[in-house]
Design an enzyme around this catalytic site. Structure first.
Site, PDB file in Angstrom:
ATOM      1  CG  HIS A 109      -2.746  -5.458   3.047  1.00 50.95           C
ATOM      2  ND1 HIS A 109      -2.122  -4.510   2.265  1.00 50.95           N
ATOM      3  CD2 HIS A 109      -2.486  -6.659   2.457  1.00 50.95           C
ATOM      4  CE1 HIS A 109      -1.511  -5.115   1.254  1.00 50.95           C
ATOM      5  NE2 HIS A 109      -1.724  -6.411   1.348  1.00 50.95           N
TER       6      HIS A 109
ATOM      7  CG  ASP B  11      -1.744  -1.280   1.323  1.00 50.82           C
ATOM      8  OD1 ASP B  11      -2.156  -1.803   0.269  1.00 50.82           O
ATOM      9  OD2 ASP B  11      -1.960  -1.764   2.450  1.00 50.82           O
TER      10      ASP B  11
END
Length: 329
Positions: A179, A151
């Site tokens: 996530h 990310d």
């Protein structure tokens, strides 16, 4: 001497991740484990002229024990991708079972190793790992990490047009939360050096960081997912762990941790209402030295994103914990 193991080494993430480990001068011994093809992957990588001594194991003949014994760092990318006709719940049960069984092995054969979980859904598989380790009496929250680095890598890459940096990784952009999808919260307001994102581009940019994986699935025409970029991100985090183990100071990485067990984590748990959360974590030779609260002073837009994140995270975490406490039949 550093021994690392990759569990799930024959898969789409596992193979490139193993290549990066084999090429690293920081690793002295590398053990690969999977249910198929691991000796072949190890043989292929063994021809590379680098430091790491490599071995590959299958489940037979005590392969998991042999792979894990003496390990300092264990990375788990094991799992299966979602297949046609498979529900998300079907996928969860399979991957959750894989992580449960592998972490059971870690608890038995290398309980003091640093454990890095890549297997999705990370928001649930890290709580699963924690419960397994608790039940075995070897849980050290400072040594269990969910890898959320992809990310961050995406946030760095996707903002290059605004940062103007030749190397997009020269910017630091905290990405907090979880996530998956809306649980991923990029804090562009906390970027260093500072970023100016046009108001009319902000929402799309956030969405791209949150759902960047969909771009790859579409580009691969449904035949694959983000394996190469995930391997890069996984190794980037693992490399930071190994450097910290070797005594390097000043290393700070975002990662999904059990907040009550990490110094500084209680403050973040109180602010978010969740026990597992990805935040900036200072690393040292014992693992997570301190969880850093960077939520003060975030923008109203980021506060809104954070609210949606924590609502989603609560359910994900509970699902992981309940998978161990009340296993599905």
């Amino acid at each position: 001497m550093v021994k690392a193991a990759v569990l799930g080494a024959s898969g789409g993430i596992g193979q490139p991740l193993s290549l990066l480990f084999k090429a690293s001068p920081l690793v002295d011994e590398l053990a690969l484990y999977d249910v198929v093809n691991t000796p072949g992957v190890a043989a292929d990588l063994s021809h590379i002229s680098s430091v790491a001594k490599i071995s590959g194991y299958l489940p037979k003949d005590g392969g998991l024990e042999r792979a894990l014994t003496g390990c300092d760092v264990v990375v788990i990318p094991a799992g299966i991708p979602r297949k046609p006709g498979m529900t998300r719940d079907d996928l969860f049960k399979i991957n959750a079972s894989i992580v449960r069984d592998l972490v059971t092995g870690i608890a038995q054969f290398c309980p003091k190793a640093f454990i890095l979980i890549i297997s999705n859904p990370v928001n649930s598989t890290v709580p699963i790992a924690a419960e397994v380790l608790k039940n075995a009496g070897v849980f050290d929250p400072k040594r269990l990490f969910g890898v959320t680095t992809l990310d961050v890598v995406r946030a760095e890459t996707f903002t290059q047009e605004f940062s103007g940096l030749n190397n997009p990784s020269d910017i630091t952009i905290p990405v907090v939360g979880g996530h998956s999808g809306e649980t991923i919260v990029p804090l562009f307001s906390k970027a260093t050096p500072a970023l100016q994102i046009p108001a009319d581009r902000y929402e799309a940019l956030v969405k791209r960081v949150q759902f960047g994986g969909d771009e790859v699935v579409q580009a691969k025409d449904g035949a694959g997912s983000a394996t190469l970029s995930m391997a890069y991100a996984g190794f980037r985090f693992a490399e930071s762990i190994i450097k910290a183990v070797k005594g390097q100071t000043g290393i700070v990485e975002p990662t999904f941790v059990y907040l009550p067990g990490v110094p500084g984590g209680d403050e973040i748990a109180k602010a978010t209402g969740v026990d597992f959360f990805s935040t900036l974590v200072a690393l040292n030779a014992t693992g997570a030295e301190k969880a850093i609260n960077i939520l003060d002073g975030i923008t109203p837009q980021e506060e809104k994103l954070l609210k949606a994140c924590t609502e989603g995270l609560k359910g994900n975490i509970t699902k992981g914990v309940e998978f161990i406490s009340s296993p599905p039949k």
